[in-house]
Design an enzyme around this catalytic site. Structure first.
Site, PDB file in Angstrom:
ATOM      1  N   GLU A 136       0.748  -1.229   0.121  1.00 15.57           N
ATOM      2  CA  GLU A 136       0.048   0.138  -0.059  1.00 15.57           C
ATOM      3  C   GLU A 136       1.026   1.208  -0.129  1.00 15.57           C
ATOM      4  OE1 GLU A 136      -3.564   2.010   2.615  1.00 15.57           O
ATOM      5  OE2 GLU A 136      -2.230   0.457   3.524  1.00 15.57           O
ATOM      6  N   ASP A 171      -5.725   2.539  -1.366  1.00 15.51           N
ATOM      7  CA  ASP A 171      -6.570   3.223  -0.292  1.00 15.51           C
ATOM      8  C   ASP A 171      -6.869   4.684  -1.181  1.00 15.51           C
ATOM      9  OD1 ASP A 171      -7.048   5.109   1.610  1.00 15.51           O
ATOM     10  OD2 ASP A 171      -6.049   3.743   3.023  1.00 15.51           O
ATOM     11  N   GLN A 197      -9.788   0.702   0.067  1.00  7.49           N
ATOM     12  CA  GLN A 197     -10.031   1.416   1.103  1.00  7.49           C
ATOM     13  C   GLN A 197     -10.543   2.710   1.057  1.00  7.49           C
ATOM     14  OE1 GLN A 197      -6.647   0.522   3.563  1.00  7.49           O
ATOM     15  NE2 GLN A 197      -7.595  -0.999   4.693  1.00  7.49           N
ATOM     16  N   GLU A 233     -11.731   2.660   6.325  1.00  4.18           N
ATOM     17  CA  GLU A 233     -10.437   2.870   7.144  1.00  4.18           C
ATOM     18  C   GLU A 233     -10.603   4.407   7.487  1.00  4.18           C
ATOM     19  OE1 GLU A 233      -5.991   1.520   7.437  1.00  4.18           O
ATOM     20  OE2 GLU A 233      -6.446   2.524   5.697  1.00  4.18           O
TER      21      GLU A 233
END
Length: 252
Positions: A136, A171, A197, A233
């Site tokens: 990530e 993300d 996310q 998240e």
């Protein structure tokens, strides 16, 4: 649209098994976590079985957090520590039937860090062939100096490692801050994405605020044919239940 509660941020005021139960009661379809290692895996497994929620993933340990570490897998000279963290994460993931393991790269830069990360990713992919290994990119506001900075860098590493179970953790919060162009980037990178996310930008709060229109982003994700749960998240900034108005609104 299905959603996963990231229990690294949501319901932090509760023990992990109780947070899993709270996520079920709130209507989430899955859960995920950051570093669950202080909670016995057997207790987590009981809560997952009781609620029927799958555990999507967990992170490898960050290392010496008090000393400023935020991952070990790209730190030159720390292969032994990185692999202990990988082995621990694999064992815990197997015990709770977590689908994925996110390898935390850490604060590093340069060719040696790149080679170290590639080497440890290959180790992790071999150690957990039945799990997805995730990497990530983190933004340079929250994690200045973090090794993995952009989706392009992540994709090049995924291609170099060449393992079938290595994927990108996309993300939206980090990608928007570093690169923008979320929907085109999601569409282009779909074959390499292992998990998505989200959080509001720029404050990392609930998705019904900030500069990103998540209603549109989620529509694009649905139209892409991506049907896995999306990871919430975000930092609730208060009782998690008070921030969940988006959940029913964006599920349709």
């Amino acid at each position: 649209m299905k959603f996963s509660a990231n229990l690294g941020f949501l319901w932090q005021d509760r023990p992990l098994p109780d947070a899993i139960r709270a996520a079920k009661a709130a209507g989430f379809d899955a859960v995920e976590c950051h570093w669950p290692y202080e909670t016995p895996a057997a207790e987590v497994a009981v809560a997952l079985k009781e609620t029927g929620l799958p555990m999507l993933g967990l992170n490898t340990r960050r290392g010496d957090v008090a000393g400023g570490e935020n991952g070990l897998s790209a730190l030159p000279g720390r292969d032994d520590d990185a692999r202990l963290a990988i082995d621990e994460a694999v064992a815990y993931a197997q015990a709770v039937t977590a689908d994925a393991i996110h390898l935390m790269a850490g604060f590093a830069d340069g060719t040696d860090a790149h080679d170290t990360f590639v080497r440890n990713l290959r180790y992790a992919c071999d150690a957990a062939p039945d799990r997805t290994i995730l990497i990530e990119p983190l933004n340079h506001y929250d994690a200045p100096g973090y090794f993995l900075k952009t989706s392009g860098q992540a994709i090049r590493i995924i291609e170099e490692v060449g393992a079938s179970n290595l994927r990108l953790m996309f993300d939206c919060y980090h990608i928007q801050l570093m690169e923008g162009d979320l929907t085109h980037r999601l569409q282009r990178l779909k074959p390499q994405i292992g998990h998505i996310q989200f959080a509001s930008v720029p404050d990392r709060g609930a998705p019904d605020r900030g500069e990103v229109n998540y209603g549109h982003v989620f529509d694009v994700i649905r139209d892409m044919g991506y049907d896995a749960p999306l990871g919430a998240e975000y930092k609730p900034g208060g009782p998690t239940e008070d921030t969940l108005g988006w959940l029913s609104m964006m599920r349709s």
